[in-house]
Motif scaffolding. Structure first.
Motif, short mmCIF file in Angstrom:
data_model
loop_
_atom_site.label_atom_id
_atom_site.label_comp_id
_atom_site.label_asym_id
_atom_site.label_seq_id
_atom_site.Cartn_x
_atom_site.Cartn_y
_atom_site.Cartn_z
N LEU A 158 0.83 -1.20 0.00
CA LEU A 158 0.00 0.00 0.00
C LEU A 158 0.87 1.26 0.00
N LEU A 159 1.92 1.26 0.81
CA LEU A 159 2.83 2.40 0.83
C LEU A 159 3.53 2.59 -0.51
N ALA A 160 3.90 1.47 -1.14
CA ALA A 160 4.56 1.55 -2.45
C ALA A 160 3.63 2.20 -3.48
N ILE A 161 2.34 1.84 -3.42
CA ILE A 161 1.37 2.43 -4.33
C ILE A 161 1.19 3.91 -4.04
N ARG A 162 0.99 4.25 -2.78
CA ARG A 162 0.75 5.65 -2.41
C ARG A 162 1.95 6.53 -2.70
N LEU A 163 3.16 5.97 -2.54
CA LEU A 163 4.38 6.76 -2.76
C LEU A 163 4.90 6.64 -4.18
N ASP A 164 4.23 5.78 -4.99
CA ASP A 164 4.64 5.56 -6.37
C ASP A 164 6.11 5.14 -6.44
N ALA A 181 14.35 10.10 13.60
CA ALA A 181 13.53 10.22 14.80
C ALA A 181 14.33 9.89 16.06
N ARG A 182 15.28 8.99 15.94
CA ARG A 182 16.11 8.58 17.08
C ARG A 182 17.33 9.47 17.24
N GLY A 183 17.51 10.44 16.34
CA GLY A 183 18.65 11.35 16.44
C GLY A 183 19.96 10.74 16.03
N LYS A 184 19.90 9.69 15.20
CA LYS A 184 21.12 9.01 14.77
C LYS A 184 21.83 9.75 13.64
N VAL A 185 21.14 10.70 13.03
CA VAL A 185 21.74 11.50 11.96
C VAL A 185 21.62 12.97 12.34
N ALA A 186 22.55 13.78 11.87
CA ALA A 186 22.60 15.19 12.26
C ALA A 186 21.46 16.01 11.68
N ASN A 187 21.19 15.82 10.40
CA ASN A 187 20.19 16.63 9.73
C ASN A 187 18.91 15.84 9.46
N GLN A 188 17.78 16.48 9.68
CA GLN A 188 16.49 15.86 9.38
C GLN A 188 16.07 16.24 7.97
N ILE A 189 16.17 15.26 7.07
CA ILE A 189 15.83 15.50 5.67
C ILE A 189 14.52 14.82 5.30
N VAL A 190 14.31 13.65 5.85
CA VAL A 190 13.15 12.84 5.48
C VAL A 190 11.91 13.21 6.30
N LEU A 191 12.05 13.27 7.62
CA LEU A 191 10.91 13.60 8.47
C LEU A 191 10.34 14.97 8.08
N GLY A 192 9.04 15.00 7.90
CA GLY A 192 8.40 16.25 7.50
C GLY A 192 8.31 16.44 6.00
N PRO A 194 7.19 15.43 2.03
CA PRO A 194 5.90 14.96 1.50
C PRO A 194 5.74 13.44 1.60
N LYS A 195 6.83 12.70 1.40
CA LYS A 195 6.76 11.24 1.50
C LYS A 195 6.46 10.81 2.93
N ALA A 196 7.12 11.47 3.88
CA ALA A 196 6.89 11.12 5.29
C ALA A 196 5.46 11.44 5.71
N ILE A 198 2.82 11.22 3.78
CA ILE A 198 1.99 10.13 3.25
C ILE A 198 2.10 8.90 4.15
N VAL A 199 3.32 8.60 4.59
CA VAL A 199 3.53 7.47 5.50
C VAL A 199 2.70 7.66 6.77
N GLU A 200 2.76 8.86 7.34
CA GLU A 200 1.99 9.16 8.55
C GLU A 200 0.49 8.97 8.30
N GLU A 201 0.01 9.39 7.12
CA GLU A 201 -1.41 9.27 6.81
C GLU A 201 -1.84 7.81 6.72
N VAL A 202 -1.03 7.00 6.05
CA VAL A 202 -1.36 5.58 5.90
C VAL A 202 -1.45 4.89 7.25
N PHE A 203 -0.49 5.17 8.12
CA PHE A 203 -0.49 4.50 9.42
C PHE A 203 -1.55 5.08 10.36
#
Length: 326
Positions: A158-164, A181-192, A194-196, A198-203
């Motif tokens: 379902l995520l693959a379809i929604r995210l194309d 989310a766990r702070g393992k990387v310095a910069n937040q690029i993915v969280l927030g 458009p793809k993220a 959609i993920v939040e919406e699906v779940f």
């Protein structure tokens, strides 16, 4: 109530309509049925229904396993007596609009074929790929709780379809979100992104968080590849396959898997075999460790230098060479 909404709006591929009818875990069975009931039921030839599942990323039905013996008993009992009381969900074949592609109802279709029925009741939906997949997922989940692996594959598809995108890309995205989310990387690029979103919406529609899904479901992908293949290819039931996966030795595990599929081994017998195989593997490991330890001690001792031990050691060496040649 769902029944008061316009059917076409509810069944189109817009996010709001899909979430309302098929994607929202808050929607009750009665609400879904009220919307579906607005689509007229008709009877079509069974030869016009195709199980290509072209709308699914993996081209497979939602369920992994269909017990042929159970379906046969169900067909010759309840279906033969009462007929198919719940219509199959289909859509016009994209390449053959006069024929149909099954969305939901594979078990009923199999039962009809067993009985040699010429026609089956259907409801025809005009759905695109995304809507068709969500409909298949919702109908199956409404009928019976999916296995953890079915839930995993269904959600990833379902995520693959929604995210194309592809399922591997979805998995990578979830892990990158988790690292941020766990702070393992310095910069937040993915969280927030458009793809993220959609993920939040699906779940949100599924009733669990993506973090819970990652910790409780994605770990299943660490099962041996042959185990996952056997489940997904409908060769072995999920619960049986999980037991087989407990065999530690790869060769012994593959042999037990082959036997379980060929002989339709009961889960109780599989558990017995698993214990036997792991006990045997443990004994082999213990013997190997003992041999290595004795070998090291002999090398460090003066036993090899004592003439009295030569004949004894030569006999032992000859026996070992004979064993090694077997």
């Amino acid at each position: 109530m769902a029944g008061r909404r316009d059917l076409q709006a509810a069944l189109t591929s817009d996010d709001q309509g899909l979430a309302f009818v098929f994607g929202n875990k808050k929607s009750s069975s009665e609400q879904i049925e009220a919307v579906v009931a607005q689509v007229p039921q008709q009877t079509v030839s069974i030869t016009l229904i195709h199980t290509s599942f072209s709308f699914a990323p993996n081209r497979q039905p939602y369920r992994h396993f269909y017990d042929q013996a159970q379906i046969t008993a169900w067909a010759k009992g309840e279906i033969a007596k009462n007929g198919i009381r719940s219509a199959l969900w289909v859509r016009p074949m994209p390449s053959q609009p006069d024929e149909f592609e099954l969305i939901a109802g594979l078990r009923r279709l199999k039962a009809a074929k067993i009985l040699g029925l010429a026609e089956v009741p259907v409801r025809v939906f005009e759905l695109d790929d995304a809507a068709a997949y969500q409909a298949m997922r919702a109908e199956n989940r409404d009928r019976e709780e999916p296995t953890p692996l079915e839930d995993l594959d269904g959600t990833l598809n379902l995520l693959a379809i929604r995210l194309d995108t592809s399922v591997p890309e979805v998995i990578s995205l979830l892990y990158r979100m988790d690292n941020e989310a766990r702070g393992k990387v310095a910069n937040q690029i993915v969280l927030g992104s458009p793809k993220a979103v959609i993920v939040e919406e699906v779940f949100a529609d599924s009733g669990i968080s993506w973090q819970s899904f990652l910790s409780s479901r994605l770990r299943l992908l660490k099962l041996p590849a042959e185990i996952l293949d056997a489940i997904r290819e409908s060769k072995l039931q999920y619960t049986k396959a999980l037991e087989v996966a407990k065999v530690k030795d790869p060769e012994a595990r593959q042999q037990l898997l082959d036997d379980a599929i060929l002989e339709d081994t009961s889960i109780s017998d599989i558990k017995v075999r698993v214990k036997q195989e792991n006990r045997s593997a443990s004994e082999k490991t213990t013997l190997r460790s003992q041999f290595d330890e004795v070998y090291k001690r002999v090398k460090k001792s003066k036993a090899l230098e004592d003439p009295k031990n030569i004949k004894t050691l030569q006999k032992i060496m000859a026996q070992l060479e004979q064993l090694a040649g077997q």
